[in-house]
Design a protein around this motif. Structure first.
Motif, PDB file in Angstrom:
ATOM      1  N   LEU A   1     124.951 125.196 -76.426  1.00 32.03           N
ATOM      2  CA  LEU A   1     124.753 125.900 -75.376  1.00 32.03           C
ATOM      3  C   LEU A   1     125.266 124.193 -74.543  1.00 32.03           C
ATOM      4  N   ASN A   2     125.148 124.158 -73.657  1.00 35.27           N
ATOM      5  CA  ASN A   2     125.411 122.847 -72.966  1.00 35.27           C
ATOM      6  C   ASN A   2     124.120 122.806 -71.549  1.00 35.27           C
ATOM      7  N   LEU A   3     123.294 121.630 -71.781  1.00 35.04           N
ATOM      8  CA  LEU A   3     122.739 122.275 -70.621  1.00 35.04           C
ATOM      9  C   LEU A   3     122.716 120.548 -69.855  1.00 35.04           C
ATOM     10  N   THR A   4     122.390 120.641 -69.047  1.00 42.89           N
ATOM     11  CA  THR A   4     122.789 119.356 -68.082  1.00 42.89           C
ATOM     12  C   THR A   4     121.024 118.495 -67.458  1.00 42.89           C
ATOM     13  N   LEU A   5     120.915 117.782 -67.813  1.00 41.38           N
ATOM     14  CA  LEU A   5     119.785 116.693 -67.832  1.00 41.38           C
ATOM     15  C   LEU A   5     120.219 115.915 -66.733  1.00 41.38           C
ATOM     16  N   THR A   6     119.256 115.254 -65.024  1.00 40.04           N
ATOM     17  CA  THR A   6     119.678 114.536 -63.875  1.00 40.04           C
ATOM     18  C   THR A   6     117.923 113.704 -64.248  1.00 40.04           C
ATOM     19  N   VAL A   7     118.449 112.478 -63.550  1.00 38.37           N
ATOM     20  CA  VAL A   7     116.743 111.869 -64.089  1.00 38.37           C
ATOM     21  C   VAL A   7     117.184 110.685 -63.011  1.00 38.37           C
ATOM     22  N   SER A   8     116.599 110.752 -61.380  1.00 34.09           N
ATOM     23  CA  SER A   8     116.491 110.042 -60.503  1.00 34.09           C
ATOM     24  C   SER A   8     115.377 109.305 -60.247  1.00 34.09           C
ATOM     25  N   ASN A   9     115.819 108.131 -59.843  1.00 32.22           N
ATOM     26  CA  ASN A   9     115.124 106.949 -59.909  1.00 32.22           C
ATOM     27  C   ASN A   9     114.239 106.677 -57.942  1.00 32.22           C
ATOM     28  N   LEU A  10     113.733 107.077 -57.961  1.00 30.05           N
ATOM     29  CA  LEU A  10     112.737 107.210 -56.652  1.00 30.05           C
ATOM     30  C   LEU A  10     112.042 106.478 -56.105  1.00 30.05           C
ATOM     31  N   GLY A  11     112.010 105.110 -56.912  1.00 31.52           N
ATOM     32  CA  GLY A  11     111.126 103.930 -57.108  1.00 31.52           C
ATOM     33  C   GLY A  11     111.722 102.816 -56.063  1.00 31.52           C
ATOM     34  N   ASN A  12     111.245 101.946 -55.901  1.00 33.49           N
ATOM     35  CA  ASN A  12     112.153 100.555 -54.981  1.00 33.49           C
ATOM     36  C   ASN A  12     112.642  99.784 -56.484  1.00 33.49           C
ATOM     37  N   VAL A  13     112.543  99.836 -57.035  1.00 35.57           N
ATOM     38  CA  VAL A  13     112.745  98.426 -58.123  1.00 35.57           C
ATOM     39  C   VAL A  13     113.283  99.718 -59.961  1.00 35.57           C
ATOM     40  N   PRO A  14     113.853  98.800 -60.257  1.00 33.27           N
ATOM     41  CA  PRO A  14     114.954  99.057 -61.705  1.00 33.27           C
ATOM     42  C   PRO A  14     114.179  99.329 -62.450  1.00 33.27           C
ATOM     43  N   ILE A  15     114.440 100.622 -63.049  1.00 30.68           N
ATOM     44  CA  ILE A  15     113.436 100.938 -64.153  1.00 30.68           C
ATOM     45  C   ILE A  15     114.195 101.169 -66.149  1.00 30.68           C
ATOM     46  N   ASP A  16     113.469 101.538 -66.683  1.00 27.48           N
ATOM     47  CA  ASP A  16     113.840 101.730 -67.970  1.00 27.48           C
ATOM     48  C   ASP A  16     113.145 103.068 -68.927  1.00 27.48           C
ATOM     49  N   LEU A  17     113.950 103.874 -68.825  1.00 26.12           N
ATOM     50  CA  LEU A  17     113.988 105.496 -68.723  1.00 26.12           C
ATOM     51  C   LEU A  17     114.192 106.208 -70.641  1.00 26.12           C
ATOM     52  N   GLY A  18     113.564 106.134 -71.783  1.00 21.42           N
ATOM     53  CA  GLY A  18     114.443 107.179 -72.363  1.00 21.42           C
ATOM     54  C   GLY A  18     113.699 108.691 -72.183  1.00 21.42           C
ATOM     55  N   ALA A  19     115.221 109.206 -73.005  1.00 23.40           N
ATOM     56  CA  ALA A  19     115.061 110.604 -73.053  1.00 23.40           C
ATOM     57  C   ALA A  19     115.026 111.577 -74.361  1.00 23.40           C
ATOM     58  N   THR A  20     114.263 112.447 -74.490  1.00 28.86           N
ATOM     59  CA  THR A  20     114.376 113.166 -75.733  1.00 28.86           C
ATOM     60  C   THR A  20     114.131 114.145 -75.304  1.00 28.86           C
ATOM     61  N   VAL A  21     114.887 115.058 -75.986  1.00 28.87           N
ATOM     62  CA  VAL A  21     115.060 116.509 -76.518  1.00 28.87           C
ATOM     63  C   VAL A  21     113.880 117.239 -77.773  1.00 28.87           C
ATOM     64  N   THR A  22     113.065 118.267 -77.222  1.00 27.96           N
ATOM     65  CA  THR A  22     112.687 118.693 -78.142  1.00 27.96           C
ATOM     66  C   THR A  22     112.876 120.192 -77.811  1.00 27.96           C
ATOM     67  N   PRO A  23     113.818 120.857 -79.185  1.00 25.34           N
ATOM     68  CA  PRO A  23     113.583 122.191 -79.203  1.00 25.34           C
ATOM     69  C   PRO A  23     112.196 122.945 -79.487  1.00 25.34           C
ATOM     70  N   THR A  24     111.420 124.142 -79.093  1.00 27.39           N
ATOM     71  CA  THR A  24     110.462 124.445 -79.632  1.00 27.39           C
ATOM     72  C   THR A  24     111.007 125.263 -81.412  1.00 27.39           C
ATOM     73  N   LEU A  25     112.105 125.808 -81.568  1.00 25.92           N
ATOM     74  CA  LEU A  25     112.444 126.446 -82.510  1.00 25.92           C
ATOM     75  C   LEU A  25     112.741 124.776 -83.599  1.00 25.92           C
ATOM     76  N   PRO A  26     112.034 124.313 -84.838  1.00 24.32           N
ATOM     77  CA  PRO A  26     113.336 123.820 -85.126  1.00 24.32           C
ATOM     78  C   PRO A  26     114.610 123.517 -85.970  1.00 24.32           C
ATOM     79  N   SER A  27     114.491 124.134 -86.011  1.00 22.55           N
ATOM     80  CA  SER A  27     116.099 125.076 -86.724  1.00 22.55           C
ATOM     81  C   SER A  27     117.156 124.638 -85.868  1.00 22.55           C
ATOM     82  N   TRP A  28     117.069 124.770 -84.735  1.00 23.51           N
ATOM     83  CA  TRP A  28     117.426 124.525 -83.587  1.00 23.51           C
ATOM     84  C   TRP A  28     117.838 122.738 -83.339  1.00 23.51           C
TER      85      TRP A  28
END
Length: 338
Positions: A311-338
Motif C-alpha cells: 500500500l503506497n500512501l503519501t505524506l506531505t509536510v508543509s512549512n507554514l512558518g517564516n524560517v527554515p525548519i528540520d523535521l523528521g518523520a516516523t511511521v508507526t503501524p498499529t499492528l507490529p506485523s506490518w
C-alpha cells in the motif's frame, strides 16, 4: 438785587488707554475699556482709570469693582471657571474737591489676575482659560448714591493652541505573522481651549492598522480640555505567512501623524518599528494510494487491501512558518506485523 447760585453734581470714571494716555473722542474711549491678554505671556492685566468729581462742592467718593464675570456666547454672564482676584492701588473712599480746584480727581490702578493660571508650572504651564470677561467699576457720591457713574471693562483672553504627543509601549515591538502588534500614542492639550486632534497611522507595505476600538487607521478624538490627555491604542496586523514571507527579523516601520484640526500648523509625526518574530509552524497531510486525503484520526478514510499487497500512501509536510525548519518523520503501524 437777585442773587443766583449755580451748582452742579457729577462723578466720572475715565479709563486710560494701554499706552498710558487718556482717550480722546468716543472711539478711543471705547478702546480704553477693552484689554487683551496673551495667556502664554501673562496671567494678569492692569487697568488705569481716573475718578473725577465734576460737581461744584467737595465730595466723598466711594467706589466698587464687581468680581470678574465670564461672558457666555449667548451674552449671559456667569462665574468664571478659573479663580480671578482683583486689587485696587488705593482703597476707597476718596475725598475730592470741587471741579476746577485741581484736586478733584484721583488716578487708580486696578489689577486683575487669574489665580488658577501658573506660567511657572512644570512640566507644562497652566494658561488662563480663553474667552471674554467683564468687570464693572462704579463710583458714587457717599452723600447721594444716586449720583454715580459705571464703566464696564472688557478683558479678552486669547486662545493658545498646543499639542504634545508621545508613543507608549513602542520600544522593541515584535510579533509573529498573523497576530497583532500593539502599542499606544498619547495626545495632550497643553493649550487653554478645547482642542480636537486627528490621528492617522500607516506602514510602507500597507499593513492593516486599527486605532482605538474601531478598525480604521484614522481617528478624530473628542475635544481635549486644558492639560487633558488621552492614550489611543494602536493595533498593527502582521501579515500571515505566504511563501515564507514576511521572514523572521524583517522590520516594518509604523508612522502616526497627529494634527490639530483647528490649527493645521500643529502637526507631529511619531514613528516606531515592528520586528517580525520567528514562527515555527508546519502542517501534514496523508493521502491514500488513490490520492484521496486520509483525514484526521478518528475520521480516517478506510482502505481495503489484500494479504501481501503493498500500500503506497503519501505524506506531505508543509512549512507554514517564516524560517527554515528540520523535521523528521516516523511511521508507526498499529499492528507490529506490518
Amino acid at each position: 438785587d437777585l442773587q443766583v447760585n449755580v451748582s452742579a453734581i457729577g462723578v466720572r470714571i475715565t479709563p486710560y488707554l494701554e499706552s498710558g494716555v487718556l482717550p480722546v473722542g468716543e472711539a478711543e474711549y471705547e478702546v480704553a475699556k477693552t484689554r487683551h491678554i496673551d495667556p502664554s505671556l501673562d496671567d494678569e492685566v492692569t487697568i488705569r482709570f481716573k475718578v473725577a468729581n465734576e460737581g461744584t462742592s467737595n465730595e466723598s467718593i466711594d467706589l466698587r469693582v464687581t468680581p470678574v464675570q465670564y461672558v457666555r456666547t449667548n451674552g449671559m454672564l456667569d462665574a468664571p471657571s478659573d479663580e480671578w482676584v482683583k486689587f485696587l492701588s488705593i482703597e476707597p473712599f476718596y475725598q475730592l474737591e470741587a471741579l476746577g480746584s485741581g484736586n478733584n480727581e484721583v488716578i487708580l490702578d486696578l489689577l486683575l489676575r487669574d489665580e488658577t493660571a501658573d506660567l511657572e508650572a512644570t512640566p507644562y504651564p497652566v494658561y488662563a482659560l480663553p474667552g471674554t470677561y467683564v468687570v464693572d467699576i462704579t463710583a458714587w457720591y457717599r452723600s447721594s448714591p444716586v449720583v454715580s457713574h459705571t464703566v464696564r471693562i472688557t478683558i479678552i483672553v486669547q486662545d493658545v493652541d498646543g499639542m504634545v504627543t508621545e508613543l507608549s509601549g513602542a520600544s522593541g515591538i515584535t510579533e509573529i505573522p498573523g497576530d497583532e502588534a500593539t502599542f499606544g500614542i498619547a495626545v495632550m492639550n497643553p493649550g487653554n481651549s478645547p482642542s480636537v486632534y486627528n490621528i492617522s497611522c500607516e506602514t510602507p507595505n500597507r499593513w492593516t492598522v486599527a486605532l482605538g476600538d474601531g478598525n480604521s487607521s484614522t481617528i478624530t478624538l473628542e475635544p481635549l480640555l486644558r492639560l487633558q490627555y488621552i492614550t489611543v491604542p494602536i493595533r498593527v496586523k502582521v501579515p500571515t505567512v505566504v511563501d515564507g514571507h514576511p521572514y523572521a527579523g524583517v522590520q516594518e516601520g509604523v508612522s502616526c501623524t497627529v494634527s490639530h484640526t483647528g490649527n493645521p500648523s500643529l502637526t507631529q509625526v511619531e514613528s516606531t518599528v515592528i520586528t517580525v518574530a520567528r514562527l515555527d509552524k508546519f502542517d501534514t497531510d496523508l493521502y491514500s494510494s488513490s490520492g484521496v486525503p486520509v483525514g484526521a484520526a478518528g475520521n480516517a478514510l478506510d482502505e481495503a487491501v489484500d494479504n501481501g499487497q503493498h500500500l503506497n500512501l503519501t505524506l506531505t509536510v508543509s512549512n507554514l512558518g517564516n524560517v527554515p525548519i528540520d523535521l523528521g518523520a516516523t511511521v508507526t503501524p498499529t499492528l507490529p506485523s506490518w
